[in-house]
Motif scaffolding. Structure first.
Motif, PDB file in Angstrom:
ATOM      1  N   SER A 123       0.826  -1.211   0.000  1.00 32.93           N
ATOM      2  CA  SER A 123       0.000   0.000   0.000  1.00 32.93           C
ATOM      3  C   SER A 123       0.861   1.262   0.000  1.00 32.93           C
ATOM      4  O   SER A 123       0.499   2.258  -0.623  1.00 32.93           O
ATOM      5  N   VAL A 124       2.001   1.224   0.660  1.00 39.10           N
ATOM      6  CA  VAL A 124       2.923   2.365   0.622  1.00 39.10           C
ATOM      7  C   VAL A 124       3.401   2.606  -0.805  1.00 39.10           C
ATOM      8  O   VAL A 124       3.575   3.750  -1.232  1.00 39.10           O
ATOM      9  N   CYS A 125       3.575   1.538  -1.558  1.00 37.36           N
ATOM     10  CA  CYS A 125       4.009   1.642  -2.953  1.00 37.36           C
ATOM     11  C   CYS A 125       2.852   1.950  -3.901  1.00 37.36           C
ATOM     12  O   CYS A 125       3.054   2.075  -5.110  1.00 37.36           O
ATOM     13  N   GLY A 126       1.634   2.035  -3.379  1.00 37.68           N
ATOM     14  CA  GLY A 126       0.489   2.398  -4.198  1.00 37.68           C
ATOM     15  C   GLY A 126      -0.185   1.237  -4.902  1.00 37.68           C
ATOM     16  O   GLY A 126      -0.922   1.441  -5.864  1.00 37.68           O
ATOM     17  N   VAL A 127       0.053   0.027  -4.430  1.00 34.27           N
ATOM     18  CA  VAL A 127      -0.550  -1.144  -5.065  1.00 34.27           C
ATOM     19  C   VAL A 127      -1.681  -1.675  -4.171  1.00 34.27           C
ATOM     20  O   VAL A 127      -1.454  -2.065  -3.034  1.00 34.27           O
ATOM     21  N   ASP A 128      -2.881  -1.673  -4.708  1.00 35.04           N
ATOM     22  CA  ASP A 128      -4.068  -2.145  -4.005  1.00 35.04           C
ATOM     23  C   ASP A 128      -4.410  -3.537  -4.530  1.00 35.04           C
ATOM     24  O   ASP A 128      -4.484  -3.747  -5.746  1.00 35.04           O
ATOM     25  N   GLN A 129      -4.640  -4.457  -3.601  1.00 30.04           N
ATOM     26  CA  GLN A 129      -4.927  -5.840  -3.982  1.00 30.04           C
ATOM     27  C   GLN A 129      -6.202  -5.957  -4.805  1.00 30.04           C
ATOM     28  O   GLN A 129      -6.272  -6.783  -5.717  1.00 30.04           O
ATOM     29  N   THR A 130      -7.184  -5.131  -4.532  1.00 32.81           N
ATOM     30  CA  THR A 130      -8.449  -5.241  -5.257  1.00 32.81           C
ATOM     31  C   THR A 130      -8.362  -4.632  -6.652  1.00 32.81           C
ATOM     32  O   THR A 130      -9.005  -5.119  -7.574  1.00 32.81           O
ATOM     33  N   LYS A 131      -7.581  -3.583  -6.822  1.00 35.47           N
ATOM     34  CA  LYS A 131      -7.483  -2.923  -8.125  1.00 35.47           C
ATOM     35  C   LYS A 131      -6.475  -3.594  -9.055  1.00 35.47           C
ATOM     36  O   LYS A 131      -6.654  -3.620 -10.259  1.00 35.47           O
ATOM     37  N   HIS A 132      -5.384  -4.102  -8.479  1.00 35.87           N
ATOM     38  CA  HIS A 132      -4.311  -4.698  -9.287  1.00 35.87           C
ATOM     39  C   HIS A 132      -3.848  -6.024  -8.669  1.00 35.87           C
ATOM     40  O   HIS A 132      -2.736  -6.127  -8.158  1.00 35.87           O
ATOM     41  N   PRO A 133      -4.687  -7.055  -8.720  1.00 34.65           N
ATOM     42  CA  PRO A 133      -4.326  -8.314  -8.046  1.00 34.65           C
ATOM     43  C   PRO A 133      -3.074  -8.976  -8.612  1.00 34.65           C
ATOM     44  O   PRO A 133      -2.304  -9.589  -7.864  1.00 34.65           O
ATOM     45  N   GLU A 134      -2.825  -8.857  -9.929  1.00 32.24           N
ATOM     46  CA  GLU A 134      -1.642  -9.494 -10.515  1.00 32.24           C
ATOM     47  C   GLU A 134      -0.365  -8.807 -10.036  1.00 32.24           C
ATOM     48  O   GLU A 134       0.611  -9.462  -9.679  1.00 32.24           O
ATOM     49  N   ILE A 135      -0.391  -7.477 -10.039  1.00 35.39           N
ATOM     50  CA  ILE A 135       0.784  -6.733  -9.582  1.00 35.39           C
ATOM     51  C   ILE A 135       0.995  -6.958  -8.089  1.00 35.39           C
ATOM     52  O   ILE A 135       2.126  -7.151  -7.632  1.00 35.39           O
ATOM     53  N   TYR A 136      -0.094  -6.980  -7.337  1.00 38.87           N
ATOM     54  CA  TYR A 136      -0.018  -7.205  -5.894  1.00 38.87           C
ATOM     55  C   TYR A 136       0.631  -8.562  -5.593  1.00 38.87           C
ATOM     56  O   TYR A 136       1.531  -8.653  -4.763  1.00 38.87           O
ATOM     57  N   ALA A 137       0.177  -9.617  -6.268  1.00 37.73           N
ATOM     58  CA  ALA A 137       0.737 -10.957  -6.042  1.00 37.73           C
ATOM     59  C   ALA A 137       2.220 -11.001  -6.403  1.00 37.73           C
ATOM     60  O   ALA A 137       3.033 -11.583  -5.667  1.00 37.73           O
ATOM     61  N   ASN A 138       2.583 -10.378  -7.508  1.00 41.12           N
ATOM     62  CA  ASN A 138       3.997 -10.345  -7.894  1.00 41.12           C
ATOM     63  C   ASN A 138       4.836  -9.538  -6.910  1.00 41.12           C
ATOM     64  O   ASN A 138       5.978  -9.896  -6.620  1.00 41.12           O
ATOM     65  N   MET A 139       4.278  -8.462  -6.384  1.00 39.47           N
ATOM     66  CA  MET A 139       5.006  -7.653  -5.415  1.00 39.47           C
ATOM     67  C   MET A 139       5.244  -8.437  -4.124  1.00 39.47           C
ATOM     68  O   MET A 139       6.331  -8.360  -3.541  1.00 39.47           O
ATOM     69  N   GLN A 140       4.246  -9.198  -3.696  1.00 36.30           N
ATOM     70  CA  GLN A 140       4.406 -10.014  -2.499  1.00 36.30           C
ATOM     71  C   GLN A 140       5.532 -11.038  -2.690  1.00 36.30           C
ATOM     72  O   GLN A 140       6.359 -11.248  -1.799  1.00 36.30           O
ATOM     73  N   GLN A 141       5.566 -11.664  -3.851  1.00 32.38           N
ATOM     74  CA  GLN A 141       6.639 -12.628  -4.145  1.00 32.38           C
ATOM     75  C   GLN A 141       7.997 -11.945  -4.179  1.00 32.38           C
ATOM     76  O   GLN A 141       8.986 -12.471  -3.674  1.00 32.38           O
ATOM     77  N   TYR A 142       8.050 -10.760  -4.772  1.00 28.95           N
ATOM     78  CA  TYR A 142       9.308 -10.025  -4.858  1.00 28.95           C
ATOM     79  C   TYR A 142       9.814  -9.655  -3.466  1.00 28.95           C
ATOM     80  O   TYR A 142      10.997  -9.828  -3.160  1.00 28.95           O
TER      81      TYR A 142
END
Length: 161
Positions: A123-142
């Motif tokens: 969320s600090v990086c501006g990634v919301d799980q509901t709006k961008h689930p693919e980016i969110y999942a990749n960010m968690q892995q990263y």
């Protein structure tokens, strides 16, 4: 002997130290830039644009970690230089030890936050799980893959030239 010739040997020593430190810092920065380019090329080609976006959007967190390490590094190097210049090795050792403990604290803090509160980092990086689930999942892995390297990132900065 003139005044300028008396000061020249000291200047040569300082110039040599400065030049060797400058070369090391330039090479370190260059390696970092090349590594980021390679990460981007490999990630975007093999894992897709969402993975590349996740890595790119993680930049503020990485920059924040590096910023804290740079603060400690710059301050401790300056203080150690002053103390050593005065011949006060004991105070320089104390500052160095404090810098190491600060580096351990910063590393532990960011590893803890990344491990237990990865949603906060996203969320600090501006990634919301509901709006961008693919980016969110990749960010968690990263972040999970990046966490073990945080102490190395911090200590390269603190212990470097």
């Amino acid at each position: 002997m003139t005044e300028s010739s008396k000061q020249k040997p000291g200047r040569d020593v300082i110039s040599g130290i400065f030049f060797s430190a400058a070369v090391a810092m330039i090479l370190t920065a260059l390696v970092g830039v090349i590594a980021n380019m390679i990460d981007g090329i490999i990630t975007s080609n093999f894992y897709g644009p969402e993975a590349y976006s996740a890595i790119s959007l993680s930049g503020p967190i990485i920059s924040t970690i590096t910023l804290f390490a740079a603060f400690i590094s710059t301050g401790s190097q300056m203080l150690c230089s002053q103390f050593l210049g005065r011949g006060d090795r004991e105070s320089a050792d104390k500052v160095f030890t404090l810098a190491i403990f600060c580096g351990l604290f910063i590393s532990a803090f960011f590893v803890f936050v990344g491990f237990f509160f990865p949603d906060l980092l996203a969320s600090v990086c501006g990634v919301d799980q509901t709006k961008h689930p693919e980016i969110y999942a990749n960010m968690q892995q990263y972040f999970r893959g990046y966490l073990p390297g945080i102490p190395a990132l911090v200590f390269v900065d603190i212990l470097g030239p």
